[in-house]
Design an enzyme around this catalytic site. Sequence first.
Site, PDB file in Angstrom:
ATOM      1  N   ASN A  18       0.865  -1.176   0.000  1.00 43.92           N
ATOM      2  CA  ASN A  18       0.000   0.000   0.000  1.00 43.92           C
ATOM      3  C   ASN A  18       0.905   1.230   0.000  1.00 43.92           C
ATOM      4  O   ASN A  18       1.508   1.548   1.019  1.00 43.92           O
ATOM      5  CB  ASN A  18      -0.894  -0.033   1.250  1.00 43.92           C
ATOM      6  N   LYS A  20       0.072   4.223  -0.194  1.00 43.76           N
ATOM      7  CA  LYS A  20      -0.582   5.386   0.437  1.00 43.76           C
ATOM      8  C   LYS A  20      -0.372   6.632  -0.445  1.00 43.76           C
ATOM      9  O   LYS A  20      -0.321   6.499  -1.666  1.00 43.76           O
ATOM     10  CB  LYS A  20      -0.056   5.577   1.870  1.00 43.76           C
ATOM     11  N   HIS A 106      -9.407   1.228   5.429  1.00 40.99           N
ATOM     12  CA  HIS A 106      -8.088   1.414   6.065  1.00 40.99           C
ATOM     13  C   HIS A 106      -8.253   2.348   7.261  1.00 40.99           C
ATOM     14  O   HIS A 106      -9.046   3.290   7.219  1.00 40.99           O
ATOM     15  CB  HIS A 106      -7.089   1.993   5.055  1.00 40.99           C
ATOM     16  N   GLU A 108      -6.561   4.689   8.265  1.00 47.10           N
ATOM     17  CA  GLU A 108      -6.313   6.107   7.969  1.00 47.10           C
ATOM     18  C   GLU A 108      -7.556   6.764   7.376  1.00 47.10           C
ATOM     19  O   GLU A 108      -7.716   7.986   7.456  1.00 47.10           O
ATOM     20  CB  GLU A 108      -5.091   6.233   7.045  1.00 47.10           C
ATOM     21  N   GLU A 176      -4.877  -4.898  10.758  1.00 43.28           N
ATOM     22  CA  GLU A 176      -3.833  -3.893  10.936  1.00 43.28           C
ATOM     23  C   GLU A 176      -4.069  -3.158  12.262  1.00 43.28           C
ATOM     24  O   GLU A 176      -4.891  -2.232  12.317  1.00 43.28           O
ATOM     25  CB  GLU A 176      -3.863  -2.883   9.794  1.00 43.28           C
ATOM     26  N   GLY A 182       3.086   2.259  10.755  1.00 46.26           N
ATOM     27  CA  GLY A 182       4.052   3.334  10.594  1.00 46.26           C
ATOM     28  C   GLY A 182       4.841   3.662  11.852  1.00 46.26           C
ATOM     29  O   GLY A 182       5.514   4.691  11.912  1.00 46.26           O
ATOM     30  N   SER A 221       3.882  -2.179  10.179  1.00 47.41           N
ATOM     31  CA  SER A 221       5.345  -2.231  10.389  1.00 47.41           C
ATOM     32  C   SER A 221       5.974  -3.551   9.962  1.00 47.41           C
ATOM     33  O   SER A 221       6.936  -4.011  10.578  1.00 47.41           O
ATOM     34  CB  SER A 221       5.689  -1.910  11.855  1.00 47.41           C
TER      35      SER A 221
HETATM   36  P1  13P Z   1       3.358   0.360   7.531  1.00 44.37           P
HETATM   37  O1  13P Z   1       3.829  -0.937   6.919  1.00 44.37           O
HETATM   38  O2  13P Z   1       4.078   1.553   7.011  1.00 44.37           O
HETATM   39  O3  13P Z   1       3.312   0.271   9.017  1.00 44.37           O
HETATM   40  O4  13P Z   1       1.822   0.557   7.049  1.00 44.37           O
HETATM   41  C1  13P Z   1       0.936  -0.490   7.173  1.00 44.37           C
HETATM   42  C2  13P Z   1      -0.313  -0.146   6.462  1.00 44.37           C
HETATM   43  O5  13P Z   1      -1.045   0.731   6.888  1.00 44.37           O
HETATM   44  C3  13P Z   1      -0.621  -0.857   5.216  1.00 44.37           C
HETATM   45  O6  13P Z   1      -1.933  -0.615   4.795  1.00 44.37           O
END
Ligand code: 13P
Length: 260
Positions: A18, A20, A106, A108, A176, A182, A221
């Site tokens: 992803n 983002k 997601h 976010e 997740e 992150g 992560s």
């Molecule tokens: P990270 O791997 O950067 O922690 O992000 C995970 C994520 O949100 C994938 O959708």
Amino acid sequence: MTSSRTDPAPIRPLVAGNWKMHGLKAQLAEAATLRAALEGALVPHGIDVMICPPATLIMELARLAAGTRLAVGAQDCHWLPAGAHTGDISAEMLHDAGASAVIVGHSERRAGYGELDHIVKAKAEAALRAGLAAIVCIGETAGQRRAGLTLDVAARQLAGSLPEASTAADTIIAYEPVWAIGTGLTPTTGEVAEVHAFIRTALIDQLGVQGREMRILYGGSVKPSNAAELLAVPSVNGALVGGASLKAVDLMGIIAACKV
Ligand code: 13P
């Protein structure tokens, strides 16, 4: 809980990146490197690989990935097929652009745009309607974990976000934990095992045999150095990777750690 409810039949793993809101056109060079690496003999063929770039790069990435084993996904969609919704993109448009899947729910988007479970479900239904696989994200915040609510949150999000018509072929779950995204933090393998086993049982209760075979990805992560232990956990059928998916060499490291 019997072992037959927690140990699914062999399930083909998926490693999905992803990106983002990262990536101008130059980022496609990483996808080209990944495509070339996937053609190498060292990468097991029993693993699916996908990149979910920003919407602006979907068409170009789909061209680059055509005829290869690299699949292209999107990061979000509207729930309607078309209409007066300035700035939004429908699942049909993503399919038309060359995507074969879309991430919905997601954290976010749940946190940043107030997307509740019924919105996530409508988006997942839109994905299925358009012929896309839906990657449905769930996961608890740090506060919810501290309060002992991790499994309650997973149960509520699964019950509220998953279309009744979902099958193992068209829907993928991504667990997740919000606090692991992150941050460099990850749950212990024991914590991942507990949540994934719980999700597997909930999926079977909700969807029957389709739930037994549905892929459950871990995200948060994931990097080459921790991928092997996370991906070896029972009912972890792959990974949804954020930061480490931006470099082909890192994503390849994760793919190489994937059990088949
Ligand atoms: P990270 O791997 O950067 O922690 O992000 C995970 C994520 O949100 C994938 O959708």
